[in-house]
Design a protein around this motif. Sequence first.
Motif, PDB file in Angstrom:
ATOM      1  N   UNK A   1      -4.897   4.014  -4.228  1.00 55.17           N
ATOM      2  CA  UNK A   1      -4.643   4.799  -2.240  1.00 55.17           C
ATOM      3  C   UNK A   1      -3.922   3.161  -2.154  1.00 55.17           C
ATOM      4  N   UNK A   2      -4.518   1.877  -1.946  1.00 55.72           N
ATOM      5  CA  UNK A   2      -4.096   0.648  -1.159  1.00 55.72           C
ATOM      6  C   UNK A   2      -1.808   0.455  -1.594  1.00 55.72           C
ATOM      7  N   UNK A   3      -1.886   1.029  -2.855  1.00 57.19           N
ATOM      8  CA  UNK A   3      -0.807   1.131  -3.479  1.00 57.19           C
ATOM      9  C   UNK A   3       0.274   2.444  -2.744  1.00 57.19           C
ATOM     10  N   UNK A   4      -0.357   3.006  -3.069  1.00 56.10           N
ATOM     11  CA  UNK A   4       0.097   4.446  -2.342  1.00 56.10           C
ATOM     12  C   UNK A   4       0.907   4.478  -0.896  1.00 56.10           C
ATOM     13  N   UNK A   5      -0.132   3.614  -0.413  1.00 54.58           N
ATOM     14  CA  UNK A   5       0.226   3.376   1.078  1.00 54.58           C
ATOM     15  C   UNK A   5       1.224   2.169   1.232  1.00 54.58           C
ATOM     16  N   UNK A   6       1.286   1.298   0.850  1.00 59.97           N
ATOM     17  CA  UNK A   6       2.352   0.752   0.702  1.00 59.97           C
ATOM     18  C   UNK A   6       3.462   1.060   0.699  1.00 59.97           C
ATOM     19  N   UNK A   7       3.668   1.910  -0.369  1.00 60.02           N
ATOM     20  CA  UNK A   7       5.148   2.222  -0.928  1.00 60.02           C
ATOM     21  C   UNK A   7       5.417   2.977   0.453  1.00 60.02           C
ATOM     22  N   UNK A   8       4.182   3.573   0.540  1.00 58.54           N
ATOM     23  CA  UNK A   8       4.808   5.076   1.733  1.00 58.54           C
ATOM     24  C   UNK A   8       5.542   4.007   2.864  1.00 58.54           C
ATOM     25  N   UNK A   9       4.761   2.727   3.349  1.00 57.08           N
ATOM     26  CA  UNK A   9       5.345   1.981   4.447  1.00 57.08           C
ATOM     27  C   UNK A   9       7.508   1.145   4.429  1.00 57.08           C
TER      28      UNK A   9
END
Length: 150
Positions: free
Chosen positions: A123-131
Motif C-alpha cells: 500500500x505504501x508503494x502504491x501510494x508513492x507511485x500514485x503521488x
Amino acid sequence: MSKTSQQNAATDANGVSVIHTQAHTSGLQQVPQLVPVSPGGGGKAVPPSKQGKKNSFVDRNSDEYRKRRERNNMAVKKSRLKSKQKAQDTLQRVNQLKEENERLEAKIKLLTKELSVLKDLFLEHAHNLADNVQPVGTETTTTNPEGNGQ
C-alpha cells in the motif's frame, strides 16, 4: 390416517411365541415381540449361543475344567493388554495431534504478521507511485533553450 395392522403368532424351538405385526402407520415399522407360550410367563428367550449348551455340573477338579479356566485366563489377560495398548496408542496420537495443532497455530500467526507487513509495504508503494504520476494533460514540456525545435 387410517391404521391397519395384522398379527401372526408363531412358536419357535424354545417354546417362545413370536408375534409378528405389520402396521401401516406413517411408514413406521414395529419390532417383533417375544412372548412366553406358558400362561405363567416365567420363561425366558434363550440366545442362540446358549441354546446348544447344557447347564450340567462341571467338576472343578477335572483336567478339562482347569484347561478351560487356563485358556480363559490367558484370553482375558490378552484382551486386557490389547485394551491398554489401544488406550495408550490413542493417548499418544492425541498428544501428537495437539503438538501439531500448536505448531500450525504458531505458523498461522507468523504468516498473518508477514501478510500484514507485506500488505502495508504494498500500500505504501502504491501510494508513492500514485503521488509520482501526474494527471494527463498537465504534462510539462521541456523547451530547447536554443529554440531550434529539437
